[in-house]
Design a protein around this motif. Structure first.
Motif, mmCIF file in Angstrom:
data_model
loop_
_atom_site.group_PDB
_atom_site.id
_atom_site.type_symbol
_atom_site.label_atom_id
_atom_site.label_comp_id
_atom_site.label_asym_id
_atom_site.label_seq_id
_atom_site.Cartn_x
_atom_site.Cartn_y
_atom_site.Cartn_z
ATOM 1 N N ILE A 271 -3.604 -6.481 -10.646
ATOM 2 C CA ILE A 271 -3.133 -6.308 -9.277
ATOM 3 C C ILE A 271 -4.230 -6.730 -8.305
ATOM 4 O O ILE A 271 -5.386 -6.342 -8.452
ATOM 5 N N THR A 272 -3.836 -7.527 -7.308
ATOM 6 C CA THR A 272 -4.807 -8.020 -6.334
ATOM 7 C C THR A 272 -4.697 -7.326 -4.983
ATOM 8 O O THR A 272 -5.660 -7.324 -4.217
ATOM 9 N N HIS A 273 -3.533 -6.767 -4.648
ATOM 10 C CA HIS A 273 -3.336 -6.104 -3.357
ATOM 11 C C HIS A 273 -2.484 -4.847 -3.538
ATOM 12 O O HIS A 273 -1.505 -4.858 -4.282
ATOM 13 N N PHE A 274 -2.864 -3.779 -2.833
ATOM 14 C CA PHE A 274 -2.029 -2.591 -2.658
ATOM 15 C C PHE A 274 -1.778 -2.465 -1.156
ATOM 16 O O PHE A 274 -2.725 -2.376 -0.376
ATOM 17 N N GLU A 275 -0.507 -2.437 -0.744
ATOM 18 C CA GLU A 275 -0.202 -2.404 0.685
ATOM 19 C C GLU A 275 0.908 -1.400 0.973
ATOM 20 O O GLU A 275 1.781 -1.155 0.136
ATOM 21 N N SER A 276 0.900 -0.848 2.183
ATOM 22 C CA SER A 276 2.002 0.000 2.628
ATOM 23 C C SER A 276 3.022 -0.859 3.367
ATOM 24 O O SER A 276 2.752 -2.032 3.678
ATOM 25 N N ASP A 277 4.183 -0.276 3.659
ATOM 26 C CA ASP A 277 5.234 -1.056 4.320
ATOM 27 C C ASP A 277 4.831 -1.540 5.715
ATOM 28 O O ASP A 277 5.364 -2.528 6.218
ATOM 29 N N THR A 278 3.866 -0.876 6.333
ATOM 30 C CA THR A 278 3.447 -1.289 7.682
ATOM 31 C C THR A 278 2.802 -2.674 7.685
ATOM 32 O O THR A 278 2.743 -3.323 8.737
ATOM 33 N N ALA A 279 2.320 -3.143 6.516
ATOM 34 C CA ALA A 279 1.697 -4.463 6.452
ATOM 35 C C ALA A 279 2.684 -5.567 6.805
ATOM 36 O O ALA A 279 2.287 -6.653 7.245
ATOM 37 N N LEU A 280 3.986 -5.297 6.628
ATOM 38 C CA LEU A 280 4.995 -6.328 6.894
ATOM 39 C C LEU A 280 5.828 -6.009 8.137
ATOM 40 O O LEU A 280 6.809 -6.712 8.421
#
Length: 605
Positions: A271-280
């Motif tokens: 895995i290269t990124h962990f993001e929350s929905d706010t990133a989009l």
């Protein structure tokens, strides 16, 4: 003594009695030649009937043994016991060939050639030939390659997948799939309605088994063909993995929240990124998914609103939106997308063991749904803290799952269970691979099919997280037959939410104009019917209700807006006419609580 006539005279007593007179040997039991021929033919006919009856019973026993061998082989393959599966395959081949041998020869051939009366013999002979064909061209070669692609052999303890055995197995499985299709076609051409009911029933059962075998082999062959490339056997592949929250329902299952970017490189996943929905948030995919999609979902703006991107049960729509949004965000192209929910992660954690959070708390298979979709809202009232904790859970769980397992066969079975429930889905940006995935359960497509179909989805319209407590029941009943039949669908939804839930869970972002209480929920119910279905009546709790009719991928869709007060149930009843016969293909929307479905197909009269 001489009679006056000159004949010799003997006393009466000296003559033998008439009953003792000898009949000339040439006339004893004399029968005409035709009678002898008929007698011989009759004896041969009796012998042939006896022979067919005896060998037929023996063949039936051999076929029953072959069926048991096949079931045992499926079990042993599922359990990863390839040695036992190979033994089952050999036994199947032996029993299938014996059944075929018993139903060959002049007696069976002659019986099968008799018009009308010979139809059971033709069906039996054709059936045993097909089963023998399956043993020689399907079962034996398939078991041979299954040994090579046993998960315990190709998945290392570090989770890395050896793709070479899959590439070797792909053509063998493709040939076996074609052979199974040939056998199925040959049985389908046999007389279906003879004067012997037991033969007709056996033929129908064999067709079902061959259908099942062909489907299973087709999935295996396609998987073996596309998996190496998707696992980055030659070139690394990048995937968007969306984590769905089924406490707030969308057509696909749940609302998409946190996500990760996964890279597959020569069978190794990282895995290269962990993001929350706010990133989009605030991004627009600029996708045009067609006029039909806009008509059904345009008001929710799913192509420019990440949290609404799963509004359709057709996963490729959401996957394309995710891929486009990530490219807008990062400039990176993704080769595919994966959808997974907490229940699916729980199945996998049951195999790998619990994951450990930074503070020492453990997340196990039995607790991950409860933690992420219920307890989280009690712990954190601050939205940012809640999202950070959810990302911490995602990191711990994903690291644990991708780190490998000492039980790879059980891990694959757990993943298969998640796929079967539509909780783990996969899309590819490559057209040919996506076309292959569309025919597999993991592809998550809403099928375009003329056959009977039934699916109910709910979409949360209140903006809270009350679907964690939503119970669903669906009853499908048909009556009549012919070009059109009457179908009644009854859907009952129950809001089992307890009192005293956190404000974020019971929020009413829809701002209703009518009075509501904390815990009251509102959902949009969509029923996807058979292509060609016509709605005749729709009621809610026995009263006529407003219904919206639209179409998606060939299915008429009947939609109702429901307010469900806490602790109450609402019942939607739809009466329609639709083409087709037999039970419908059922697709279910995966939420926290499974939907309970009943199907009752009325007999044709």
């Amino acid at each position: 003594m001489t009679h006056p006539s000159g004949a010799t005279w003997r006393p009466l007593a000296a003559r033998p009695p008439r009953w003792r007179r000898r009949v000339p040997s040439g006339r004893r039991w004399a029968l005409p030649p035709l009678a002898w021929l008929l007698l011989v033919l009759g004896l041969l006919l009796v012998a042939a009937v006896v022979w067919i009856a005896v060998t037929g019973m023996m063949a039936r026993s051999a076929l029953a043994s072959a069926r048991d061998d096949l079931e045992s082989m499926r079990t042993h393959v599922s359990d990863g016991d390839t040695a036992a599966a190979s033994a089952d395959a050999r036994a199947f081949r032996r029993h299938a060939h014996r059944a075929h041998t018993l139903t060959t020869g002049p007696a069976w051939s002659a019986a099968a050639s008799i018009p009308r009366l010979g139809s059971p013999a033709r069906t039996v002979r054709g059936s045993t030939t097909a089963v023998d064909h399956v043993g020689a061209r399907v079962v034996s070669p398939v078991v041979g390659v299954l040994v090579g692609i046993d998960p315990s052999r190709i998945i290392g303890s570090d989770g890395v997948v050896d793709t070479a055995p899959l590439r070797h197995a792909a053509p063998v499985l493709a040939d076996a799939t074609a052979a199974a299709a040939e056998s199925r076609a040959s049985v389908a051409e046999l007389p279906a309605s003879t004067w012997l009911n037991s033969v007709d029933t056996a033929r129908g059962s064999l067709l079902q088994e061959l259908d099942r075998l062909h489907t299973t082999l087709g999935v295996a062959a396609t998987t073996a063909r596309i998996a190496p490339d998707m696992l980055g056997a030659t070139t690394p592949k990048r995937y968007f993995v969306g984590l769905l929250n089924t406490a707030e329902a969308r057509g696909l299952g749940g609302l998409p929240g946190a996500f990760v970017i996964l890279v597959a490189d020569h069978g190794r996943l990282r895995i290269t990124h962990f993001e929350s929905d706010t990133a989009l948030a605030g991004l627009d995919s600029h996708l045009d998914l067609g006029a039909e999609y806009v008509t059904r979902y345009g008001l929710s703006a799913p192509t420019k609103t990440y949290v609404n991107s799963t509004i359709s049960p057709h996963f490729p729509y959401a996957a394309r939106i995710w891929a486009a949004l990530w490219q807008q965000k990062s400039g990176e192209h993704v080769d595919g997308a994966v959808s997974v929910d907490p229940t699916a992660l729980g199945y996998l954690l049951d195999v790998t063991g619990p994951a450990r959070l930074p503070g020492g708390e453990q997340v196990a298979g039995g607790s991950v749904v409860r933690l992420t979709e219920r307890d989280l809202y009690r712990r954190f009232t601050n939205g940012n803290q809640r999202k950070e904790f959810l990302l911490a859970i995602a990191r711990a769980v994903d690291t644990k799952i991708l780190g490998g397992s000492s039980r790879p066969t059980a891990f694959v079975k757990a993943a298969g269970r998640a796929v079967g429930e539509r909780r783990l889905l996969l899309w590819s940006a490559g057209p040919s691979t996506e076309q292959a995935l569309a025919g597999l359960p993991i592809g998550g497509t809403l099928p375009e099919t003329p056959y009977p179909f039934s699916m109910m989805t709910v979409t949360n319209a209140a903006g809270g997280k009350l679907d964690y407590y939503l119970d669903r029941r669906l009853r499908w009943t048909s009556t009549g037959c012919g070009a059109q039949r009457r179908v009644t669908v009854t859907a009952t939804l129950t809001n089992s939410a307890p009192a005293g839930l956190p404000a974020y869970v019971v929020i009413r972002a829809d701002h209703p104009t009518y009075a509501v209480k904390p815990g009251d929920n509102r959902v949009l119910v969509d029923y996807f019917a058979t292509d060609g279905a016509q709605l005749r009546a729709l009621t809610v709790d026995g009263r006529a209700a407003t219904v919206r009719t639209s179409t998606e991928r060939g299915h008429p869709v009947f939609s109702v807006d429901l307010e469900i007060p806490r602790g109450s149930s609402r019942t939607v009843t739809m009466v329609m006419t639709e083409p087709g016969d037999g039970p419908p293909r059922l697709m279910t929307q995966p939420l926290v609580r499974p939907v309970h479905t009943t199907v009752d197909v009325g007999a044709c009269r």
